[in-house]
Design a protein around this motif. Structure first.
Motif, PDB file in Angstrom:
ATOM      1  N   ASN D 287       0.807  -1.218   0.000  1.00 50.20           N
ATOM      2  CA  ASN D 287       0.000   0.000   0.000  1.00 50.20           C
ATOM      3  C   ASN D 287       0.842   1.272   0.000  1.00 50.20           C
ATOM      4  O   ASN D 287       0.328   2.352   0.272  1.00 50.20           O
ATOM      5  N   GLU D 307       0.601   6.770   0.081  1.00 47.61           N
ATOM      6  CA  GLU D 307      -0.232   5.678   0.590  1.00 47.61           C
ATOM      7  C   GLU D 307      -1.421   5.479  -0.338  1.00 47.61           C
ATOM      8  O   GLU D 307      -2.048   6.456  -0.767  1.00 47.61           O
ATOM      9  N   GLN D 325      -5.984   0.374   3.463  1.00 45.70           N
ATOM     10  CA  GLN D 325      -5.180  -0.718   2.929  1.00 45.70           C
ATOM     11  C   GLN D 325      -5.958  -1.847   2.259  1.00 45.70           C
ATOM     12  O   GLN D 325      -6.903  -2.391   2.806  1.00 45.70           O
TER      13      GLN D 325
END
Lengths: 378, 378, 378, 378
Positions: D287, D307, D325
């Motif tokens: 991620n 991210e 994530q």
């Protein structure tokens, strides 16, 4: 071409030959080499109660002489600066004597066992007009200077939060023996020993602290009187301290200190958030500063890992190329250079005894807050 | 107590006052202070073509004298050790002259423009019986010493793989002007400039290399003749090098070098895997070594982040407490101390000119391999 | 071979179709596929005030029906479980109605706007004998289960400290408009929205909390009434909360919450230290747990980076090989599976309404502590 | 409101019930729920040689039926798509049969034991006009899509270098027994098993590869015939592969593969550098994408840690908020959704059999290059 070195010198007298004594000796020498603009420090005299140790130290670092009598050192007319690296309990007497003799004084942190003593030391120095410095070496990191600039210039916007900690694990084992650090006569425990560093960082970056609420704990209540002993002695100081603080600028934060943080050797870390950005740092990776700049396209944005380099003075004095990394002793070298520069220019060093007194005031207030279970105004 | 310092000294003559000249001066001085067991280096003479620069350098670091004539420096009877920090092209002539004058010689890396020259330099030194050293400073990291020990002692088991790289980005911008580094007369490009470091690490950890296949590229084929110029000049050396290598011990690996790695300032990194463990390292975090030990319960196992500390000699000479971190100049200090110690003990230094010749041989073979598009046996 | 699936089923009614509504729908479905030992969840009915939205949601996830009337949903005899994902303000009424209808209830966190309401909800459920769950999904991470086991089994020794935070930045921009989250009628601010997560983690790992001192701030005192509006409305809740807490087990700690942490999207992090070890975690790297085990040779010791794998149940139900990583929706899937399993076995789910009430009690105490500037005993 | 779901469906037949069989079943189901715009996959039939295993699998995932006869599955008129997750050796026969029956085919990687077989499979599919896909799941990461876009759009400038590796440690222990992976009849070793992934990434990001030089090693030359056996059997395939490659676009790079990388469970990593930026990635932190953008003030610049979030499609289909994530199964879900979408739109899927053939061609060339010790043009 041969010539005489015309550079001015400043003569150092050093008290103490332990961890910090060595760091001072090395960094005074390095400061004179790395920085051309300052008077060159000359190691004049070293004092230690143990004559052999003092003499070996003298020889290793090239002092002109050694002594077991610190009082003669502080009054030696050939000495300009006295550096004090003994346990905290002895700082006050030594510093006052050195000030009385008209010396500039560098004293390791924490400055004293309590704020009252620190006040006396600071006032004596200010009245005498001598320069003072205290060993909050982590402030000397070029990346902390960058952080301070970014905050002061508004690059982070309005500051919302300062979240700081200094945690190490050197006392984490309950079998680690009692030492002078556990003795309340020498001042507070973890909050003074490591906590004073994160307090210094908080003030350096975010400014004065106006009130606090604290809780201090001593999970390891007793320790062996010596290594391997079955007899145990009470630990009279804190192992862990936790503070909520308010800053004069309007925001709040937390400060934590521990010497029971198993596995941590240098978790001096902070995160400071503002409306336009955030900085995050840990001394465990002292050549890295993490920076998030708000307002960019999120698709390609994220925390930036800034590596220390020549655009972060005085890194360039050590190395012209980025990525080569400074070490702990380099921070100490910057510290000594800045102190000598202040003496040269007859201007205040930073952090000086006044700043160290402010830090000590906060520590005293934390002890009171924890004891009385209430907020304290500073 | 006052006394004369009875410690033996070794007198240094330094050629060159750039990045590495400064690093040498600082680290000779620091070596004498940090390490008690070696003769104390004394800065005797510095040479630079520019008289004013040489003199300023002399004054900054406290050399006894300065000169514009390196030839007089290398024959000065008051000098024991000559340190050469000039561009590669000049190494051979200077080193041979110093060796002829009976001096011990430290020469920066890469040792020479090709292996034939390195051979001459090495043979001259060995015949003359002088000590030599080359500036592969990254080998001096206490954590690399640990890695070498772990490999040599079998803690990693049978070694399967060495995957190494040294990538920096200082030439990544196509507008960065042509410089002497781009001139083939000075030897190879990135493979010599940064690649020689990862070659030195590979050999230090995994041992001799017996054959290789390489591809060298020059993506930035021309550069401005000077900053901002529109006229461009051909780059005659490699920007990026990629090698597959076989080690004498039986395993294979890769070595990569680049000065076009945008954003990287010190990606000197490796991963070495064996049947019982793996080590991973990057000089970007030079105080950290990652170690996986096979055979433990996977529930709680993983790569360990080993932080440099007193259990990794000679870290303790700089600081008695873990987590305080060494910097680049500290590595250079260890390098100089080890060189002086070798001179003191009349034993080979490491890496010496012989090792540097081996590295140069490999670089030459890589150039041939890339040109001829085939494997080369060393 | 064709056969009828004989696995038992449990029929779900879902209220709300936002972020969490979707997460519930996906994870009920996935739970039935990933875990063989539980009754298979069947999506029966979805309710949303917006009929078109409810119907589109029904079609996407394959519910049997949709409705705009949540009251008919909670009394639908074909429904076994009601999942509530509406804003906090509506939780109580919906949950009580569902409980009254004999349904098992999953309600998103925070459970309610205050502890009194949570108490009512919990008591109603316990009296009715229905199973309850609240959406503290981060507890479902296999690595947090590992952490809990390690603490409970004594692998970390005596626990000294819990240092936890949940910081995100979604409200950091002062121009982010006012929303229902800023309305005190819906409960507290950051301490409830994100802080309840770190409270849940603290209790899960270190056990009950007995007292606290807190400071809650609202640095962004007003916000635009809507995106781009110049008119601003007062923010009546906290943006940042800082707590010092004492655990029943004897140690203390800190808990922090913020939705003003510019650049952070999921800094749910903790460090827990004990006499034999330390664990450190951040949800930003939810497949990694850092573990330091004391007592090993420091030469090769350090924090271990444990990667989630099959030795951390129920990771293996998702993937038989380590290193493949779970995502957020997988945590939600584990949550739903555990809830269904509790219903199947007629045993308490965790965290249930009782646990959510405990968390809410702590939040209420933090608000009081901040208002009254004193410690609160829970 | 009750209604019939009018969404179109696509019926799946799955061969194989191992690690990948389960991943396919889960991800087909999830794809239909997460993505609204595709035909909903319906699990129709699963085949495994072991009838009980097939039936248990059927029940767990809700297939309509199970069988031990894959040939009846591929000709079942109720099946639209055949998914093949058996060992590589069986891919060709099964895929050709499914294609002959007019099915769309998803086949796990590596597609076949050699390029000739892959060519046959690809040609058969193209002639039959069916859609194909191969399981290079790591390409489905939203951050790899971002990387590809950034490269294609010129955000990284001229590409200089691609440095890729896929290293795992599941065969690192010499006592790990011989398995079908060690049998040359099933194709190459690590270069096919894990190496094909990094080849797929290299091509996805940097485009076609035109030549290569490779060295393949087998450090663990024999393995126990079964767990704990003393008798050992020869490993006929590579454990480690190292390639230097040239890309059609003009730059070069390296590709490495290993299943002997002790301690690594998912080191699928790359660094790609260009004149304007660099990207670095490892699947170990799937991620996160690191991005350096050249040309900014170095004082505040550095690698950005991007991210995964909603600005990286199709992340938002799984979760509307950043920082939550994705996991491995989510990548597989995207893979299946894209395959179904290609079928729906009657347009090529990616990577299809043609891409897989290209990858297989490169693997075959690497084997030849290693055997003949010379460069191979593709």
């Amino acid at each position: 071409m041969r010539s005489t070195n015309m550079r001015k010198t400043v003569r150092i007298g050093l008290i103490g030959t332990g961890f910090m004594g060595k760091a001072h000796a090395l960094s005074y020498l390095a400061a004179g080499n790395v920085f051309e603009d300052i008077s060159r420090p000359v190691l004049h005299m070293v004092a230690d109660l143990d004559a052999a140790r003092a003499e070996a130290f003298r020889e290793q670092f090239g002092f002109s002489g050694s002594t077991t009598d610190w009082e003669s050192l502080v009054t030696d007319p050939d000495i300009d600066v006295v550096s004090i690296t003994t346990p905290t309990l002895f700082h006050k007497e030594m510093a006052l004597a050195a000030i009385a003799a008209g010396k500039h004084v560098h004293c390791e942190k924490p400055l004293s066992v309590n704020a009252a003593d620190a006040w006396q030391m600071m006032r004596a120095a200010e009245r005498a007009g001598v320069r003072t410095a205290t060993g909050f070496n982590y402030l000397k990191n070029p990346l902390l200077k960058l952080a301070r600039e970014m905050i002061a210039s508004g690059e982070l916007g309005e500051i919302y939060d300062f979240n700081g900690i200094h945690a190490e694990g050197f006392m984490a084992d309950p079998q680690t023996p009692w030492s002078w650090r556990c003795d309340a006569r020498g001042g507070a425990g973890a909050i003074a020993d490591v906590g004073s560093h994160i307090v210094s960082v908080a003030r350096y970056l975010a400014g004065p602290i106006t009130e606090l609420c604290a809780k201090l704990d001593t999970p390891v209540a007793t320790r062996p009187v010596s290594a391997g002993a079955t007899k145990r002695r009470e630990v009279a100081v804190d192992d862990i301290a936790r503070l909520i603080v308010s800053f004069e600028r309007g925001c709040s934060g937390t400060l934590q200190a521990s010497w029971l943080a198993t596995g941590r050797s240098m978790q001096l870390a902070f995160q400071i958030s503002g409306s336009k950005g955030t900085l995050a740092f840990t001394q465990e990776r002292m050549n890295e500063l993490r920076y998030f700049r708000a307002g960019e396209d999120p698709r390609g944005n994220g925390f930036r890992l800034i590596e220390a380099g020549p655009s972060h003075p005085p890194y360039g004095a050590f190395c012209v190329a980025g990525g080569h990394q400074l070490g702990f002793n380099d921070l100490k070298t910057i510290e000594m250079a800045e102190f000598i520069r202040a003496i040269d220019r007859n201007s205040p060093a930073s952090p000086d005894f006044r700043e160290a007194w402010e830090i000590q005031r906060l520590i005293d207030a934390a002890l009171r807050s924890s004891r009385e279970r209430c907020w304290q105004v500073l």
